[in-house]
Design an enzyme around this catalytic site. Sequence first.
Site, PDB file in Angstrom:
ATOM      1  CG  ASN A  61      -0.615  -0.021   2.415  1.00  0.00           C
ATOM      2  OD1 ASN A  61       0.496  -1.287   2.817  1.00  0.00           O
ATOM      3  ND2 ASN A  61      -1.167   0.631   3.813  1.00  0.00           N
ATOM      4  CD  GLU A  63      -1.591   4.993   4.480  1.00  0.00           C
ATOM      5  OE1 GLU A  63      -1.002   4.963   5.568  1.00  0.00           O
ATOM      6  OE2 GLU A  63      -1.792   3.306   5.026  1.00  0.00           O
ATOM      7  CD  GLU A  74      -5.073  -5.996  -1.065  1.00  0.00           C
ATOM      8  OE1 GLU A  74      -4.844  -4.783  -1.230  1.00  0.00           O
ATOM      9  OE2 GLU A  74      -5.986  -6.120  -0.576  1.00  0.00           O
ATOM     10  CB  CYS A 111     -10.499  -2.387   0.019  1.00  0.00           C
ATOM     11  SG  CYS A 111     -10.599  -1.603  -1.447  1.00  0.00           S
ATOM     12  CB  CYS A 114      -8.911  -4.308  -3.968  1.00  0.00           C
ATOM     13  SG  CYS A 114      -7.677  -3.030  -3.726  1.00  0.00           S
TER      14      CYS A 114
HETATM   15  N1  THU Z   1      -5.446  -1.528   2.854  1.00  0.00           N
HETATM   16  C1  THU Z   1      -4.704  -2.512   1.711  1.00  0.00           C
HETATM   17  O1  THU Z   1      -3.911  -2.183   1.171  1.00  0.00           O
HETATM   18  N2  THU Z   1      -5.425  -3.644   1.162  1.00  0.00           N
HETATM   19  C2  THU Z   1      -6.913  -3.253   1.959  1.00  0.00           C
HETATM   20  O2  THU Z   1      -7.138  -4.631   1.302  1.00  0.00           O
HETATM   21  C3  THU Z   1      -6.976  -2.877   2.776  1.00  0.00           C
HETATM   22  C4  THU Z   1      -6.847  -1.695   3.210  1.00  0.00           C
HETATM   23  C5  THU Z   1      -4.361  -0.110   2.945  1.00  0.00           C
HETATM   24  C6  THU Z   1      -5.093   1.066   2.333  1.00  0.00           C
HETATM   25  C7  THU Z   1      -3.944   1.629   3.855  1.00  0.00           C
HETATM   26  O3  THU Z   1      -3.142   2.530   3.442  1.00  0.00           O
HETATM   27  C8  THU Z   1      -3.951   1.282   4.822  1.00  0.00           C
HETATM   28  O4  THU Z   1      -4.618  -0.014   4.622  1.00  0.00           O
HETATM   29  C9  THU Z   1      -5.705   1.262   5.902  1.00  0.00           C
HETATM   30  O5  THU Z   1      -6.453   1.129   5.126  1.00  0.00           O
END
Ligand code: THU
Length: 159
Positions: A61, A63, A74, A111, A114
Amino acid sequence: MENKTIAIQYKSLKLAELSEGDQALIKKAEEIRDKAYAVYSDFYVGAALLLNCGDIVLGNNQENIAFPSSLCAERVAIFYCKANYPNSKINKIAITAKSIKEAYNEVVTPCGSCRQVISEYERNQNSPIEIILKGEKEVLVFKSINDLLPMSFETKVLG
Ligand code: THU
């Protein structure tokens, strides 16, 4: 009126019950997870894709201070994959998460956005994408994204 039910089957396994290949894929997801740019949530997520050509594509991820500009692990992995391997199929995706705020040992489930993205590529490639969700106590395995996003949006009018 008729009540209808959708039944979803998935497996819950111990890590050692998985094949060596699947365990190696999970290890790659854990390694890339720990390199995530997750400075705002401290929630680190890693995704590892196994392609039909045998290559493994990784994502974590990313941010941003403008929060909606962030992207999940993902989709980072999948979009990189489809940009660089447009003709390869995705056989599997392993996903794992860790929080440095508190011990996080649950499986993380992708989520909605994704799931939607995985769903379109699964439909395009005409073969299922296995989803492997790794927690500390158990690993969940879904045969297809359809099991995580049943009745997904699809219309012939758009494409
Ligand atoms: N996040 C993901 O990378 N994948 C998921 O399946 C759920 C959430 C990340 C997004 C954000 O950077 C952090 O987790 C908190 O939500």
